[in-house]
Design a protein around this motif. Sequence first.
Motif, PDB file in Angstrom:
ATOM      1  N   SER A 269       0.852  -1.179   0.000  1.00 15.25           N
ATOM      2  CA  SER A 269       0.000   0.000   0.000  1.00 15.25           C
ATOM      3  C   SER A 269       0.892   1.236   0.000  1.00 15.25           C
ATOM      4  CB  SER A 269      -0.927   0.007   1.210  1.00 15.25           C
ATOM      5  OG  SER A 269      -0.175   0.068   2.406  1.00 15.25           O
TER       6      SER A 269
ATOM      7  N   SER B  64       1.095   5.499   1.263  1.00 11.48           N
ATOM      8  CA  SER B  64       0.524   6.563   2.082  1.00 11.48           C
ATOM      9  C   SER B  64       1.224   7.862   1.753  1.00 11.48           C
ATOM     10  CB  SER B  64       0.667   6.247   3.576  1.00 11.48           C
ATOM     11  OG  SER B  64       2.027   6.054   3.920  1.00 11.48           O
TER      12      SER B  64
ATOM     13  N   CYS C   8      -6.752  13.434  -2.352  1.00 15.94           N
ATOM     14  CA  CYS C   8      -7.506  12.220  -2.008  1.00 15.94           C
ATOM     15  C   CYS C   8      -8.351  11.734  -3.191  1.00 15.94           C
ATOM     16  CB  CYS C   8      -8.423  12.477  -0.812  1.00 15.94           C
ATOM     17  SG  CYS C   8      -7.567  12.852   0.734  1.00 15.94           S
TER      18      CYS C   8
ATOM     19  N   ALA D 102      -4.269   5.983  -1.915  1.00 15.78           N
ATOM     20  CA  ALA D 102      -3.323   5.946  -0.798  1.00 15.78           C
ATOM     21  C   ALA D 102      -3.980   6.454   0.480  1.00 15.78           C
ATOM     22  CB  ALA D 102      -2.100   6.801  -1.127  1.00 15.78           C
ATOM     23  N   ASP D 103      -3.517   5.952   1.620  1.00 14.84           N
ATOM     24  CA  ASP D 103      -3.886   6.556   2.895  1.00 14.84           C
ATOM     25  C   ASP D 103      -3.303   7.964   2.942  1.00 14.84           C
ATOM     26  OD1 ASP D 103      -5.259   4.373   3.887  1.00 14.84           O
ATOM     27  OD2 ASP D 103      -3.496   3.519   4.866  1.00 14.84           O
TER      28      ASP D 103
ATOM     29  N   TYR E 173      -2.276  10.956   5.379  1.00 16.58           N
ATOM     30  CA  TYR E 173      -2.002  11.442   6.725  1.00 16.58           C
ATOM     31  C   TYR E 173      -1.977  12.969   6.705  1.00 16.58           C
ATOM     32  CZ  TYR E 173      -0.263   6.635   7.265  1.00 16.58           C
ATOM     33  OH  TYR E 173      -0.143   5.278   7.276  1.00 16.58           O
TER      34      TYR E 173
ATOM     35  N   GLU F  77       3.846  -1.001   3.544  1.00 14.44           N
ATOM     36  CA  GLU F  77       3.463   0.334   3.090  1.00 14.44           C
ATOM     37  C   GLU F  77       4.697   1.176   2.812  1.00 14.44           C
ATOM     38  OE1 GLU F  77       1.667   4.068   5.504  1.00 14.44           O
ATOM     39  OE2 GLU F  77       0.348   2.308   5.453  1.00 14.44           O
TER      40      GLU F  77
ATOM     41  N   PHE G  63       5.813   5.222   2.049  1.00 15.99           N
ATOM     42  CA  PHE G  63       5.290   6.529   2.454  1.00 15.99           C
ATOM     43  C   PHE G  63       5.972   7.647   1.669  1.00 15.99           C
ATOM     44  CE2 PHE G  63       6.318  10.204   5.137  1.00 15.99           C
ATOM     45  CZ  PHE G  63       5.065  10.652   5.529  1.00 15.99           C
TER      46      PHE G  63
END
Length: 760
Positions: free
Chosen positions: A476, A478, A490, A495-496, A498, A700, A702
Motif C-alpha cells: 500500500s 501513504s 484524495c 493511498a492513505d 495522513y 506500506e 510513504f
Amino acid sequence: MSRKIELLAPGGGVEAIKAAVIAGANAVYCGLDNFNARNRAANLSYDDLTGVIRLAHKYDCDVFLTVNVVILEQELPSLIKLLNKLMNSGVDGIIVQDVGIFNLVKKYFPTLDIHASTQLTTHNEGQIKFLGKLGASRLNLSRELNIHEIKTLTAVAHDYDVLTEVFVHGALCIAFSGQCYSSSVSVGNSGNRGSCSQACRDEYEITDAGNRFPLNLKDNSAYFDLPQLVDAQVDSLKIEGRIKNAHYVYTVTDTWRKSIDSFVASGQLAPDDSNLHRVFNRDFTNSFLKGNLAKDMFIDNPRDHSIEHAVKKSSAKTVIQIQEVKDGLFAKKNELGEELNEKIQYLSIAKQPLQLTFSGQLGQPLRLTLTIGDTVDGIDTHKTHTLQTESTLRTTKELPITQAVIEKRFKKFASQDYNITGFNCTDLSEGLSIPFKELTQLKNQAAYILNHEIELVPFVDIPPLQNHTKQDAKHSMSILIADEKDVSLCDITDADVYFKLPESWKKGCDKYIDIFKRHPQLIPWFPAVLIGKDYDESVRLLEEIQPARIVSNNTGVAYKAYEMGIEWIAGPFLNTTNSYALLTLQEELNCAGAFISNEINRMQIRKISRPENFKLVYSIYHPILLMTSRQCFFQQTVGCNKPTIEDGCMLKCEKATTITNVKGVSFAVDKQRGGYPSIYNHEQFLNTDIVTDLGELFDEFFIDLTNIGSGSKQEHNKAELLKHFENLIHQASEDGKQQAAKHLSQMVTLSTSAQYIQGL
C-alpha cells in the motif's frame, strides 16, 4: 530538609570516575566501548567497570551504565550477552534509549534497574506514563523545559513511582536530544549511535546578523537555581561531560557538592561559583530553565571561555594585566589538579587478589578459606571467609581430590572482580575424596560470598524471535499533507492520506478538529515534540474526533491512543531499528505498526523480524530533518527584532532562510506556523531502490508531500509526483518501476539516499 538530592556526575574514563567519587558524587554514569552514546570518551572495558563499581560502592556512590544508543538487529546477541553479565555485576542501573531494551529487561533481566535516557526526549505527561509502563524507574527530562514544566512533570512521575533527573551543568545541544540527525546526514556519524560530530558547533559563512557560529549555544549552569529545583522535587541533578577530563569532573562535582551540602544544612547556597568558570566552558546560561529564550543564550565562539571570563571579571586592560590574569588562572587550575591528584592517588580499581586455601584430613570436612586482599587509603588490608562441606573426606583410590582437580574446578569462577593469586593445598591430605556434588556446592557457596552475599543469576539463553510474514502480498502507499488545500489529492489516489498536525496551536482552537470532521478520510499525524498545552490540545483532538487510526512520533500521544483503544502507528522519529523495539511497542502499547528508521541500510533492515500481525512502513520520499529546536535560529541568521521568543512566535512566525557552512554546503532553515524552528538538508531523501530491494518486507511505502523543509528549493507538482510514485509501487513489471524511478529522479533533482547505503 530530609529528601535526598542525588548529584549525578559524568565518568568518561576511570580517572574521571575516581574524580567524581572523591568529589562527593552520589552516583556516576559511564559507558563501555560499545552501546554507548559517547564514543569519543575514554570509556571503560568490562573489567574496568567491575572495578569502578567496587570502588564507587565503597564510597556509597552508585554506578549507572549507559546503553543509550539505538540497537541494530545484528547486535542483539552481543547486547544480550552484556545484559547477562550485568545481572551479576552490581551495577545500579542502565541508561537506555532504545525501547527494545525495555522488552528484553522486563522479560529476561528483571532485576536490572532501567533509566530512560535524555535521547528519549521526555517532555510531556503521556511520555512519563509510557516510560513507566515500559518499566523505567527514572527518566531524564528534556533540557529545553522550564522550571514550571519540570515541577509539573516531576509530580506526574512521582505519581507513577518514577524518579526524575535534570541536567544542571555542561554543554547544551541546540536540538532536542534524540531528534538531531545533522551529524548522521552530513558526515555519516549518527548522534543516535554516540558518534555526533557536533555540526551545530561548526563555522558558517557569516550570516546577515553577523555571526559565524549561528547554532552555538552557551553552556548550561543552573548553579543558582538549586532552590527552585529542590522545590520542584527533582530527584537527581545531572552534570554533563563524559568527554571532559578528570580535572573538569572533579572541579564541577566538588563545586556542586559544596553548594548542595550548604543548602541542605542551612537553606543557603554557597555563593562562590568561581571554580566553574576556571574549567572549560562556553560561558553560561540558564535560559531554558528560566523559560527566557533570549539571544544571549548564543555565543559566537565554541571554544573555551575561561580566559575571557577571568580577564573580563578582573577588568584587565593592558597586555601585562591580561597576562597576570592568565597566569593566575593557570595557577588556580594547577592547584585544583594537585588537590585532585592527592585525593585519588590511592584509589584503585584493580581486581582484588584472592587466595584459595583448601584443607582437610580423613574424617573431617573439606574446608575452603578465602583470603581477599584490598587497599584502603594506601594501606593493604584483607578479609577471610571459611567454608566447609557437609560430609567428611574418605579414602579412595580412584578419584581423589587433588590440587589439579581443585584448580580445574575453581580457576575461573571468580574472575569478574578477583584475581586468583594462588591455590594452597598443603594442609589437604592425599588420597581422599568427597562427592563431587559437594565440591560444586562449596564452589557455589564461595561464589555467593564473593558476590557480596547475593545469589548469582544464571545465564539466560534467549530464543531467536520468529519472523512473521506480512498479511498482504501487495504494497500500500501513504502520503502526508499539511494543508487543507491538498485534500484534493484524495480524489486522485487510493493511498492513505495522513495530515500533519503542528507542534503548537492556540489553546481551545478547533481549527484542526474541524478539518478532520470535514474530511474524515484524513488520518492524524502527530509530531515528535509536544510540550505543555500543545500535548493537552493533541489529547483533546483525539478525544473530540475519536479517529480509527493515527500515526504518532510522540510516545505521549501514543500512550493516550493506547488508553483510548485507538490503533496507532509509530512514526519515523521514534527511531525503530530492531525487532525488540517493534515487540515492545506492540506488546506494551498495542501498536499496530511502525516506520523503520531511515538511518539504517538495506542489510540492517533485512535482518529485522516482524512481530505477528504488525505493519512495517518505510518512507521513500521526504525532506531530511537535521534538527529541531526550542530556540530561534533566526536571531543568529537573518536577525529578529524580538529579544526573546514569545508565545506568539510559535503560532505566527513562518520565516525561511538558508545557512552555508565554510565547506560550501547549504541547509534550509524553516519555521512553519505552529512549528518549532528546524533545519533541513539541502537534498531531499529519495529512495526508489528499496521498493525492489526489500519490497517483500514492507506493507506500506510513504511519501511526504508537505512543503515543510523546502526552504528555497523548487516546489513540485504534487499530482505528478503522486502518479510516478504510484507507478513505482504498484507497477507489476520491472520496466515500469524503472521508468517511474527515472521520472522521479528527473523531477527531484536534489536528492540523496546515502543513509540507505551507509547505514549506522
